[in-house]
Design a protein around this motif. Structure first.
Motif, PDB file in Angstrom:
ATOM      1  N   ARG A   5      45.236  47.010  41.634  1.00 55.08           N
ATOM      2  CA  ARG A   5      44.415  46.061  41.862  1.00 55.08           C
ATOM      3  C   ARG A   5      46.176  45.357  42.249  1.00 55.08           C
ATOM      4  N   PHE A   6      45.191  44.343  43.867  1.00 55.02           N
ATOM      5  CA  PHE A   6      45.978  43.066  44.725  1.00 55.02           C
ATOM      6  C   PHE A   6      45.449  42.124  44.122  1.00 55.02           C
ATOM      7  N   GLY A   7      45.903  40.819  44.387  1.00 57.61           N
ATOM      8  CA  GLY A   7      45.494  38.994  44.066  1.00 57.61           C
ATOM      9  C   GLY A   7      46.801  38.622  44.309  1.00 57.61           C
ATOM     10  N   PRO A   8      46.554  36.857  44.349  1.00 55.28           N
ATOM     11  CA  PRO A   8      47.322  35.751  44.547  1.00 55.28           C
ATOM     12  C   PRO A   8      48.346  35.811  43.289  1.00 55.28           C
ATOM     13  N   ALA A   9      49.809  35.124  43.588  1.00 56.76           N
ATOM     14  CA  ALA A   9      50.412  34.306  42.590  1.00 56.76           C
ATOM     15  C   ALA A   9      50.439  32.664  42.793  1.00 56.76           C
ATOM     16  N   LEU A  31      39.511  40.799  46.256  1.00 53.17           N
ATOM     17  CA  LEU A  31      40.756  41.364  45.914  1.00 53.17           C
ATOM     18  C   LEU A  31      40.590  40.709  44.257  1.00 53.17           C
ATOM     19  N   ASP A  32      41.648  41.835  43.602  1.00 52.13           N
ATOM     20  CA  ASP A  32      40.744  41.482  42.292  1.00 52.13           C
ATOM     21  C   ASP A  32      42.185  41.314  41.359  1.00 52.13           C
ATOM     22  N   VAL A 252      48.541  50.363  38.888  1.00 54.13           N
ATOM     23  CA  VAL A 252      49.551  49.571  39.448  1.00 54.13           C
ATOM     24  C   VAL A 252      48.744  47.875  39.841  1.00 54.13           C
ATOM     25  N   THR A 253      48.824  46.953  39.607  1.00 54.31           N
ATOM     26  CA  THR A 253      48.853  45.063  40.260  1.00 54.31           C
ATOM     27  C   THR A 253      50.172  45.137  41.010  1.00 54.31           C
TER      28      THR A 253
END
Length: 279
Positions: A5-9, A31-32, A252-253
């Motif tokens: 998964r990918f996403g913003p802080a 994104l997730d 993995v995130t």
């Protein structure tokens, strides 16, 4: 098949809505993942956190929380430890409300202590935190101490592994940029990433990882400044990390901490998917 998964802080750059609806926007960007930033204090209400939990589930976005920056579990001042314990207890409670699968935090600083003394102090504070959470019947949390970027901080990879191996409800956050900066730019290729994954597997038995990524500028003291993916004169390299994630088969995130947040998170995901197709 592994779930990556990918996403913003934090909130996406162009998002103007409420926090409890942010996962709808993130999902629309393909994104997730989303790391809620409580960096200056846990200010979300219980009701909003519960609504965020529902919104994340409806949109299949995995939520984590970054606890306040003002935490130092290895301080040589008793009042600093006391406040840090309270902040992490509060963060764990809010994480349970919002369904955050990880509560990320920076363990502390060495201050006047040796690394061994700082670790002992940190572990004592963690025991206090967990005793208090048990007393308050808070059970649905996983603290995720983060590898730190400055050499003055408690939190190199070995120290994070030691903390996580010593307590239940603990799993590491590997900030690859921090590892890179703290070690003077040691991450140069896929093999360097493989060594990190292998170490985590050997010492903690892991097959999943919460992580942060950004380009980073550093000095002899460690971390200095985050940079965007486009600023590729700064490390660590992204493509070898994504290749290692594909090859290792872990869940993995990857939370994007560049100044471009979701915009760069999208670039990460697109590159990951391109590598996946080739493999």
């Amino acid at each position: 098949m592994a779930v990556v998964r990918f996403g913003p802080a934090g909130k996406p750059i162009d998002y103007k809505g409420k926090t409890n609806d942010v996962c709808t926007y993130i999902n629309a960007e393909r994104l997730d993942a989303y790391e809620y930033q409580a960096t200056y204090g846990v200010k979300i209400s219980k009701q909003s956190a519960i609504e965020l939990k529902k919104n994340s589930k409806d949109n299949d976005v995995l939520v984590s929380m970054h606890a306040p920056y003002y935490i130092n579990l290895s301080s040589n001042k008793a009042d600093v430890i006391e406040r840090s314990v309270k902040r992490l207890v509060q963060a764990a409670k809010a994480s349970e409300w919002m369904g955050a699968y990880r509560t990320v935090f920076h363990p502390g600083f060495y201050t006047t202590y040796t690394p061994e003394e700082a670790m002992k102090c940190c572990k004592k504070a963690i025991t206090e935190i967990q005793d208090e959470l048990e007393a308050q019947s808070v059970n649905e949390y996983t603290f995720a101490p983060e590898t730190t970027g400055k050499k003055s901080q408690l939190g190199n990879l070995d120290e994070i592994i030691e903390i996580c191996g010593s307590f239940e409800h603990f799993a590491p956050t590997v900030d690859f940029a921090h590892v890179h900066a703290r070690s003077g730019g040691s991450i140069k290729d896929k093999n360097a990433y493989n060594k990190i994954f292998q170490k985590l597997e050997d010492e903690l038995g892991l097959k999943s990882l919460h992580s942060h990524f950004t380009r980073i500028e550093y000095t002899d003291a460690g971390e200095r400044k985050h940079h965007t993916l486009a600023e590729d004169s700064y490390g660590p390299p992204l493509e070898p990390l994504l290749e290692e994630i594909v090859d290792c088969g872990w869940d993995v995130t990857v939370i994007c901490e560049t100044p471009f947040l979701d915009h760069d998170a999208i670039k990460m995901k697109v590159l990951y998917e391109d590598i996946l197709k080739i493999k």
